[in-house]
Motif scaffolding. Structure first.
Motif, PDB file in Angstrom:
ATOM      1  N   MET A   1      23.381  29.783  47.752  1.00 41.76           N
ATOM      2  CA  MET A   1      23.454  31.163  47.327  1.00 41.76           C
ATOM      3  C   MET A   1      24.515  31.292  46.255  1.00 41.76           C
ATOM      4  SD  MET A   1      24.381  34.311  49.728  1.00 41.76           S
ATOM      5  CE  MET A   1      24.310  35.942  49.178  1.00 41.76           C
ATOM      6  N   ARG A   2      24.183  31.912  45.188  1.00 42.35           N
ATOM      7  CA  ARG A   2      25.109  32.115  44.077  1.00 42.35           C
ATOM      8  C   ARG A   2      25.922  33.371  44.259  1.00 42.35           C
ATOM      9  NH1 ARG A   2      24.689  30.069  38.167  1.00 42.35           N
ATOM     10  NH2 ARG A   2      26.563  30.670  38.092  1.00 42.35           N
ATOM     11  N   HIS A   3      27.183  33.287  43.941  1.00 46.66           N
ATOM     12  CA  HIS A   3      28.064  34.445  44.008  1.00 46.66           C
ATOM     13  C   HIS A   3      27.783  35.360  42.820  1.00 46.66           C
ATOM     14  CE1 HIS A   3      31.655  36.796  44.579  1.00 46.66           C
ATOM     15  NE2 HIS A   3      31.977  36.585  43.330  1.00 46.66           N
ATOM     16  N   ARG A   4      27.615  36.624  43.093  1.00 48.05           N
ATOM     17  CA  ARG A   4      27.409  37.590  42.009  1.00 48.05           C
ATOM     18  C   ARG A   4      28.680  38.393  41.839  1.00 48.05           C
ATOM     19  NH1 ARG A   4      21.662  38.726  40.869  1.00 48.05           N
ATOM     20  NH2 ARG A   4      20.555  37.236  42.134  1.00 48.05           N
ATOM     21  N   THR A   5      29.041  38.636  40.622  1.00 47.33           N
ATOM     22  CA  THR A   5      30.267  39.352  40.318  1.00 47.33           C
ATOM     23  C   THR A   5      29.972  40.539  39.420  1.00 47.33           C
ATOM     24  OG1 THR A   5      32.460  39.159  39.341  1.00 47.33           O
ATOM     25  CG2 THR A   5      30.757  37.765  38.410  1.00 47.33           C
ATOM     26  N   PHE A   6      30.823  41.532  39.504  1.00 45.18           N
ATOM     27  CA  PHE A   6      30.689  42.691  38.625  1.00 45.18           C
ATOM     28  C   PHE A   6      31.269  42.397  37.246  1.00 45.18           C
ATOM     29  CE2 PHE A   6      30.673  44.724  42.848  1.00 45.18           C
ATOM     30  CZ  PHE A   6      29.434  45.325  42.767  1.00 45.18           C
ATOM     31  N   ASP A   9      31.604  37.999  32.794  1.00 43.22           N
ATOM     32  CA  ASP A   9      32.348  37.337  31.725  1.00 43.22           C
ATOM     33  C   ASP A   9      33.590  36.614  32.243  1.00 43.22           C
ATOM     34  OD1 ASP A   9      33.357  39.942  32.330  1.00 43.22           O
ATOM     35  OD2 ASP A   9      34.562  39.876  30.503  1.00 43.22           O
ATOM     36  N   ARG A  10      33.939  36.818  33.506  1.00 40.36           N
ATOM     37  CA  ARG A  10      35.140  36.206  34.087  1.00 40.36           C
ATOM     38  C   ARG A  10      34.847  34.875  34.776  1.00 40.36           C
ATOM     39  NH1 ARG A  10      40.159  39.150  33.642  1.00 40.36           N
ATOM     40  NH2 ARG A  10      39.543  41.184  32.888  1.00 40.36           N
ATOM     41  N   GLY A  11      33.599  34.497  34.914  1.00 35.68           N
ATOM     42  CA  GLY A  11      33.245  33.215  35.514  1.00 35.68           C
ATOM     43  C   GLY A  11      32.805  33.334  36.951  1.00 35.68           C
ATOM     44  N   LEU A  13      33.882  31.949  39.655  1.00 31.77           N
ATOM     45  CA  LEU A  13      34.916  31.974  40.695  1.00 31.77           C
ATOM     46  C   LEU A  13      35.688  33.289  40.725  1.00 31.77           C
ATOM     47  CD1 LEU A  13      36.309  28.338  40.466  1.00 31.77           C
ATOM     48  CD2 LEU A  13      34.813  29.312  42.222  1.00 31.77           C
ATOM     49  N   HIS A  14      35.373  34.207  39.833  1.00 32.34           N
ATOM     50  CA  HIS A  14      36.075  35.496  39.776  1.00 32.34           C
ATOM     51  C   HIS A  14      35.994  36.207  41.128  1.00 32.34           C
ATOM     52  CE1 HIS A  14      37.629  39.279  38.330  1.00 32.34           C
ATOM     53  NE2 HIS A  14      36.578  39.882  38.866  1.00 32.34           N
ATOM     54  N   GLY A  15      37.163  36.572  41.654  1.00 35.74           N
ATOM     55  CA  GLY A  15      37.232  37.299  42.915  1.00 35.74           C
ATOM     56  C   GLY A  15      37.203  36.425  44.154  1.00 35.74           C
ATOM     57  N   ILE A  16      37.060  35.127  43.983  1.00 38.44           N
ATOM     58  CA  ILE A  16      36.990  34.182  45.105  1.00 38.44           C
ATOM     59  C   ILE A  16      38.383  33.597  45.357  1.00 38.44           C
ATOM     60  CG2 ILE A  16      35.962  32.011  45.911  1.00 38.44           C
ATOM     61  CD1 ILE A  16      33.920  34.248  45.561  1.00 38.44           C
ATOM     62  N   THR A  17      38.744  33.437  46.626  1.00 35.00           N
ATOM     63  CA  THR A  17      40.006  32.781  46.960  1.00 35.00           C
ATOM     64  C   THR A  17      39.821  31.280  46.742  1.00 35.00           C
ATOM     65  OG1 THR A  17      40.569  34.494  48.556  1.00 35.00           O
ATOM     66  CG2 THR A  17      41.752  32.403  48.733  1.00 35.00           C
ATOM     67  N   CYS A  32      40.979  34.099  42.380  1.00 29.93           N
ATOM     68  CA  CYS A  32      40.747  33.703  40.992  1.00 29.93           C
ATOM     69  C   CYS A  32      40.350  34.913  40.155  1.00 29.93           C
ATOM     70  CB  CYS A  32      39.654  32.646  40.923  1.00 29.93           C
ATOM     71  SG  CYS A  32      39.386  32.000  39.257  1.00 29.93           S
ATOM     72  N   ASP A  33      41.026  35.084  39.037  1.00 30.30           N
ATOM     73  CA  ASP A  33      40.643  36.118  38.079  1.00 30.30           C
ATOM     74  C   ASP A  33      39.827  35.488  36.959  1.00 30.30           C
ATOM     75  OD1 ASP A  33      40.661  38.795  36.989  1.00 30.30           O
ATOM     76  OD2 ASP A  33      42.004  37.999  35.456  1.00 30.30           O
ATOM     77  N   GLN A  34      40.406  34.472  36.319  1.00 31.69           N
ATOM     78  CA  GLN A  34      39.723  33.801  35.214  1.00 31.69           C
ATOM     79  C   GLN A  34      40.186  32.362  35.092  1.00 31.69           C
ATOM     80  OE1 GLN A  34      40.681  36.775  31.983  1.00 31.69           O
ATOM     81  NE2 GLN A  34      38.670  36.095  31.319  1.00 31.69           N
TER      82      GLN A  34
END
Length: 94
Positions: A1-6, A9-11, A13-17, A32-34
């Motif tokens: 399953m792929r992580h979806r982010t809002f 453009d941040r990659g 891993l954005h928002g993932i610990t 992770c931010d960027q």
């Protein structure tokens, strides 16, 4: 399953610990931010120095994966030339 982010453009891993290991004694854990050419930007992060409080990097990581970690920094930039690996904390199995 792929992580979806809002913020695509941040990659991915954005928002993932994540865990960022370095070529030195430091190990970073944070949200992770960027991932930039300059390095990895983490929010709400902790840094562990190998041997600190009598724990190796692996022992610290095992504990962080089991019970979490304490935020000590609002934002950290881990320089790209120091980064050996970056991975999800949830993927670590003690």
């Amino acid at each position: 399953m792929r992580h979806r982010t809002f913020h695509p453009d941040r990659g991915e891993l954005h928002g993932i610990t994540v865990v960022v290991d370095t070529d030195g004694p430091e190990l970073f854990v944070g949200r992770c931010d960027q991932v930039l050419p300059e390095g990895v930007v983490l929010h709400d992060a902790d840094v562990h120095v190998d041997g600190e409080q009598g724990r190796s990097k692996v022992e610290y990581l095992d504990r962080a994966a089991q019970v979490g970690f304490w935020k000590k920094h609002d934002r950290i930039l881990v320089p790209a030339d120091r980064v050996v690996s970056i991975r999800r904390l949830a993927d670590h199995r003690p």
